[in-house]
Design a protein around this motif. Structure first.
Motif, PDB file in Angstrom:
ATOM      1  N   GLY A  90      -4.681  12.852 -10.304  1.00 51.83           N
ATOM      2  CA  GLY A  90      -4.952  14.378 -10.721  1.00 51.83           C
ATOM      3  C   GLY A  90      -5.174  15.028  -9.652  1.00 51.83           C
ATOM      4  N   SER A  91      -4.822  14.586  -7.862  1.00 53.33           N
ATOM      5  CA  SER A  91      -4.820  15.900  -6.912  1.00 53.33           C
ATOM      6  C   SER A  91      -3.252  16.297  -7.124  1.00 53.33           C
ATOM      7  N   VAL A  92      -2.341  14.770  -6.946  1.00 56.89           N
ATOM      8  CA  VAL A  92      -0.719  15.173  -6.623  1.00 56.89           C
ATOM      9  C   VAL A  92      -0.619  16.175  -8.372  1.00 56.89           C
ATOM     10  N   LEU A 150       0.617  -1.271   0.142  1.00 52.42           N
ATOM     11  CA  LEU A 150       0.240   0.236  -0.102  1.00 52.42           C
ATOM     12  C   LEU A 150       1.089   1.293   0.510  1.00 52.42           C
ATOM     13  N   LEU A 151       2.045   1.438   0.763  1.00 54.52           N
ATOM     14  CA  LEU A 151       2.850   2.156   0.707  1.00 54.52           C
ATOM     15  C   LEU A 151       3.452   2.683  -0.656  1.00 54.52           C
ATOM     16  N   GLN A 152       3.824   1.496  -0.859  1.00 53.46           N
ATOM     17  CA  GLN A 152       4.999   1.815  -2.554  1.00 53.46           C
ATOM     18  C   GLN A 152       3.349   1.946  -3.375  1.00 53.46           C
ATOM     19  N   LEU A 153       2.681   1.881  -3.116  1.00 57.63           N
ATOM     20  CA  LEU A 153       1.430   2.566  -4.798  1.00 57.63           C
ATOM     21  C   LEU A 153       0.672   3.697  -4.494  1.00 57.63           C
ATOM     22  N   LEU A 154       0.999   3.961  -3.296  1.00 58.94           N
ATOM     23  CA  LEU A 154       0.947   5.580  -2.708  1.00 58.94           C
ATOM     24  C   LEU A 154       1.719   6.406  -3.192  1.00 58.94           C
ATOM     25  N   LEU A 155       3.077   5.778  -2.844  1.00 58.26           N
ATOM     26  CA  LEU A 155       4.505   6.660  -3.139  1.00 58.26           C
ATOM     27  C   LEU A 155       3.898   6.461  -5.135  1.00 58.26           C
ATOM     28  N   GLY A 156       4.318   5.927  -5.500  1.00 61.75           N
ATOM     29  CA  GLY A 156       4.105   5.357  -7.076  1.00 61.75           C
ATOM     30  C   GLY A 156       3.633   6.700  -7.362  1.00 61.75           C
ATOM     31  N   LEU A 157       2.387   6.896  -7.158  1.00 59.16           N
ATOM     32  CA  LEU A 157       1.019   6.819  -7.448  1.00 59.16           C
ATOM     33  C   LEU A 157       1.424   8.697  -7.557  1.00 59.16           C
ATOM     34  N   THR A 158       1.902   8.977  -6.206  1.00 60.62           N
ATOM     35  CA  THR A 158       1.952  10.296  -6.083  1.00 60.62           C
ATOM     36  C   THR A 158       3.849  11.061  -7.039  1.00 60.62           C
ATOM     37  N   LEU A 159       4.036  10.105  -6.846  1.00 55.45           N
ATOM     38  CA  LEU A 159       5.711  10.309  -8.231  1.00 55.45           C
ATOM     39  C   LEU A 159       4.804  10.380  -9.447  1.00 55.45           C
ATOM     40  N   TYR A 160       3.537   9.691  -9.548  1.00 57.52           N
ATOM     41  CA  TYR A 160       3.376   9.934 -11.526  1.00 57.52           C
ATOM     42  C   TYR A 160       2.565  11.388 -11.819  1.00 57.52           C
ATOM     43  N   GLY A 161       2.225  11.682  -9.991  1.00 55.47           N
ATOM     44  CA  GLY A 161       1.477  12.727 -10.961  1.00 55.47           C
ATOM     45  C   GLY A 161       2.298  14.248 -10.526  1.00 55.47           C
ATOM     46  N   VAL A 162       3.403  14.427  -9.599  1.00 56.19           N
ATOM     47  CA  VAL A 162       4.768  14.998  -9.709  1.00 56.19           C
ATOM     48  C   VAL A 162       5.271  14.757 -11.238  1.00 56.19           C
ATOM     49  N   SER A 163       5.892  13.714 -11.673  1.00 62.16           N
ATOM     50  CA  SER A 163       5.805  13.437 -12.917  1.00 62.16           C
ATOM     51  C   SER A 163       5.407  14.387 -14.116  1.00 62.16           C
ATOM     52  N   LEU A 164       4.039  13.844 -13.826  1.00 59.61           N
ATOM     53  CA  LEU A 164       3.316  14.656 -14.800  1.00 59.61           C
ATOM     54  C   LEU A 164       3.951  16.253 -14.790  1.00 59.61           C
ATOM     55  N   ALA A 165       3.591  17.166 -13.401  1.00 62.64           N
ATOM     56  CA  ALA A 165       3.953  18.590 -13.640  1.00 62.64           C
ATOM     57  C   ALA A 165       4.676  18.319 -13.454  1.00 62.64           C
ATOM     58  N   LEU A 166       5.723  17.969 -14.024  1.00 67.42           N
ATOM     59  CA  LEU A 166       7.077  18.514 -14.247  1.00 67.42           C
ATOM     60  C   LEU A 166       7.322  18.217 -15.812  1.00 67.42           C
ATOM     61  N   MET A 167       6.310  17.151 -16.906  1.00 68.63           N
ATOM     62  CA  MET A 167       6.435  17.807 -17.986  1.00 68.63           C
ATOM     63  C   MET A 167       5.108  18.692 -18.404  1.00 68.63           C
ATOM     64  N   LEU A 168       4.183  19.053 -17.178  1.00 68.21           N
ATOM     65  CA  LEU A 168       3.124  19.984 -18.225  1.00 68.21           C
ATOM     66  C   LEU A 168       4.583  21.124 -18.230  1.00 68.21           C
ATOM     67  N   ARG A 169       5.664  21.721 -17.015  1.00 69.26           N
ATOM     68  CA  ARG A 169       5.953  22.658 -16.232  1.00 69.26           C
ATOM     69  C   ARG A 169       7.634  22.735 -17.423  1.00 69.26           C
ATOM     70  N   THR A 185       1.236  19.820  -7.498  1.00 70.40           N
ATOM     71  CA  THR A 185       2.663  20.184  -7.810  1.00 70.40           C
ATOM     72  C   THR A 185       2.680  21.404  -8.766  1.00 70.40           C
ATOM     73  N   LEU A 186       1.240  21.583  -9.082  1.00 68.01           N
ATOM     74  CA  LEU A 186       1.745  23.297 -10.485  1.00 68.01           C
ATOM     75  C   LEU A 186       1.826  23.863  -9.793  1.00 68.01           C
ATOM     76  N   SER A 187       0.386  23.845  -8.291  1.00 69.14           N
ATOM     77  CA  SER A 187       0.648  25.224  -7.607  1.00 69.14           C
ATOM     78  C   SER A 187       1.810  25.534  -7.178  1.00 69.14           C
ATOM     79  N   LEU A 188       2.851  24.960  -6.514  1.00 70.06           N
ATOM     80  CA  LEU A 188       3.274  24.569  -5.828  1.00 70.06           C
ATOM     81  C   LEU A 188       5.499  25.192  -6.959  1.00 70.06           C
ATOM     82  N   LEU A 189       4.990  24.248  -7.858  1.00 69.76           N
ATOM     83  CA  LEU A 189       6.237  24.900  -9.036  1.00 69.76           C
ATOM     84  C   LEU A 189       5.949  25.684  -9.990  1.00 69.76           C
ATOM     85  N   PRO A 190       6.402  26.737  -9.894  1.00 68.98           N
ATOM     86  CA  PRO A 190       6.346  28.105 -11.325  1.00 68.98           C
ATOM     87  C   PRO A 190       6.712  27.668 -12.635  1.00 68.98           C
TER      88      PRO A 190
END
Length: 200
Positions: free
Chosen positions: A82-84, A6-25, A88-93
């Motif tokens: 999507g929530s992540v 469960l911890l690995q799942l949540l970490l993976g999903l969180t990092l997935y959201g962060v990765s998408l934000a990086l590509m968007l930026r 992330t976008l709100s924190l990453l200029p």
């Protein structure tokens, strides 16, 4: 073993959201599904994270006619990624230079590969989009590469028509994500059963 999964799942999903934000930026092109999400977000006036979550739920509804069963990971995918992204976008200029954008893109793709291997390796259910692909493969008997290519070309074309970002990042993701995820999967795969401890 379940808490670790469960911890690995949540970490993976969180990092997935962060990765998408990086590509968007980076603003150099997104993977096919996120080109579609971005295009929809622009037309609906929603945040892209909201679109990612809502489309995850919509795709999940498509599982019913193909008799695909969701797992805990499937449901959490709909709620978390999507929530992540939005947080992330709100924190990453936005990137202020091309150099920053060029750095953000490979970081986003690499982090996406790690995240994908982590949440798949947790074995708590595929994401809605991956489950749609595997369900269609099972129901139609078509090869994975044919079904996946058909789905991704369809959402890429729709996203491009809606104004989603297609560019070098789209090509880089398509070429690199498979080779990056493959060697990472064994590192994150949770064993089917726990080994029996050996006595000293």
């Amino acid at each position: 073993m379940l808490p670790r999964r469960l911890l690995q799942l949540l970490l993976g999903l969180t990092l997935y959201g962060v990765s998408l934000a990086l590509m968007l930026r980076a603003n150099l092109g997104l993977d096919p599904w996120d080109v579609f999400h971005q295009g929809l977000a622009r037309h609906l006036g929603w945040s892209i994270g909201t679109v990612v979550n809502v489309m995850g739920a919509v795709v999940l509804l498509l599982w019913w006619p193909i008799r695909q069963r969701p797992g805990l990971g499937t449901v959490l995918n709909v709620l978390v990624v999507g929530s992540v992204v939005d947080v992330t976008l709100s924190l990453l200029p936005p990137a202020s230079s091309l150099t920053e954008r060029i750095i953000l893109l490979p970081c986003g793709v690499l982090l996406n590969a790690v995240a994908t291997a982590a949440y798949i390796g947790a074995r708590l259910g595929p994401g809605p989009r991956d489950g749609l692909m595997t369900g269609l493969v099972r129901r139609t008997g078509r090869p994975v590469r044919v079904v996946r290519t058909a789905i991704e070309l369809s959402v890429l074309a729709a996203g491009w028509l809606l104004g989603g970002s297609v560019g070098v990042g789209t090509v880089a993701y398509a070429l690199l994500i498979g080779p990056l995820v493959q060697p990472l999967l064994p590192l994150f795969a949770v064993p089917e059963t726990s080994p029996i401890p050996q006595e000293a």
